[in-house]
Design a protein around this motif. Structure first.
Motif: not given
Ligand SMILES: Cc1cc2nc3c(=O)[nH]c(=O)nc-3n(C[C@H](O)[C@H](O)[C@H](O)COP(=O)(O)OP(=O)(O)OC[C@H]3O[C@@H](n4cnc5c(N)ncnc54)[C@H](O)[C@@H]3O)c2cc1C
Length: 292
Positions: A48-57, A115-119, A121-126, A168-170, A206-210
């Motif tokens: 598991f690739l972890l960025g800032h963990g702002s969209n992870v449970l 988050g990080t740019i890796g996270g 881009v992986w999730g196409n943040a909007g 794949r890994v960014v 403490r959340s993960c955003g939406c």
């Protein structure tokens, strides 16, 4: 290769819940990242690739594999007029600041996404109807045994909160922005959006955003949840935010299980009342049905 064992994940994600990672590493260079990927694959470990963990449970049971945290891979450099290259662990906010400061238009709508740019881009943040994928020109993707190739962003399958990068890994990202704007105007726009975010979302909790993606149609996930009457509902230490119904917050002592139960309760209620399926945006790594 600096590998650690049985490392707590709760301090490494925004929710501050979850158990231990069996193996954990924070590579400092892209070579180290590649070495770790090769090692994990040779051992047959889930990764598991972890960025800032702002969209992870993370599960309360932890992650029975290798977690690679990218936070030390944060180099950013200008590679031309309007062109930025960033390692995966660079924060999105640092890139917004960098671009705004140069008067490069394109990232000003993405402030305060933790988050990080890796996270991202992986999730196409909007944000504000824009997606980060629209600003990406190339992505360097790593695989075991390969130093990583730059691929054109156009060859990925971008969509609502997805990039097609999947397993794949960014390693790094190149962004193409538009030079020639007034830096102060870009900064003002970012400041306004950040202010709006902080006043309409439980930004400091403490959340993960939406927690859910918006379904097709004109009604947002948050509105469906409000209509269902569940706003403010809690299980254990987790609550559906009273500020923004599409946020589930950890009020202090929540376990991941509490948050998962609330997610399921919302999905059931909204399906029963309105025949609408809410799909999770938050990523739940591990044995519970893969990454999604
Ligand atoms: C208060 C708050 C506000 C938020 N606002 C927004 C918003 O406005 N818009 C929005 O889109 N999101 C928002 N989010 C969600 C989150 O910040 C974004 O999804 C962010 O892009 C996740 O980045 P991260 O580094 O934290 O990724 P993580 O949460 O660490 O990981 C998310 C996913 O990306 C994968 N990943 C991370 N790095 C890599 C890599 N290098 N290579 C391959 N895969 C990788 C992970 O494996 C995981 O599947 C918000 C979250 C919070 C807590």
């Amino acid at each position: 290769m600096n590998l650690q064992e049985m490392i707590g994940l709760r301090r490494r994600c925004w929710y501050q819940t979850g158990g231990d990672a069996k193996y954990f590493a924070e590579p400092k260079t892209l070579d180290e990242l590649e070495e770790l990927i090769s090692w994990g694959e040779a051992e047959g470990l889930p990764r598991f690739l972890l960025g800032h963990g702002s969209n992870v449970l993370f599960a309360d049971e932890g992650f029975d594999g290798l977690v690679i945290h990218t936070k030390k891979l944060r180099a950013v450099r200008m590679i031309g007029e309007g062109l930025l290259e960033a390692e995966a662990g660079a924060t999105l906010q640092s890139l917004v600041d960098h671009a705004n400061g140069k008067g490069w238009q394109g990232l000003e709508s993405f402030p305060a996404i933790p988050g990080t740019i890796g996270g991202a881009v992986w999730g196409n943040a909007g944000a504000c109807g824009e997606e980060i994928g629209d600003r990406v020109s190339q992505v360097r993707l790593l695989e075991a045994g390969s130093p990583g190739q730059w691929i054109d962003a156009a060859s990925l399958r971008w969509g609502y909160r997805c990039s097609g990068i999947e397993d794949r890994v960014v390693a790094a990202v190149r962004l193409r922005l538009s030079p020639g704007s007034d830096p102060q105007q870009l900064k003002n726009r970012s400041r306004e959006l950040e202010k709006k975010k902080r006043s309409t979302q439980p930004y400091l909790l403490r959340s993960c955003g939406c927690i859910f993606r918006n379904p097709a149609g004109d009604i947002s996930a948050g509105e469906w949840i409000e209509k269902s009457g569940l706003k403010g509902t809690s299980i254990g230490g987790a609550r559906i935010s009273t500020e923004h119904a599409n946020f589930i917050v950890n009020e202090g002592e929540a376990r991941s299980e509490d948050i998962e139960k609330l997610i399921e309760q919302v999905q059931r209620r909204v399906r029963d009342l309105f025949q609408v399926d809410l799909v999770r945006e938050v990523i739940m790594p591990g044995q519970r049905g893969g990454s999604r």
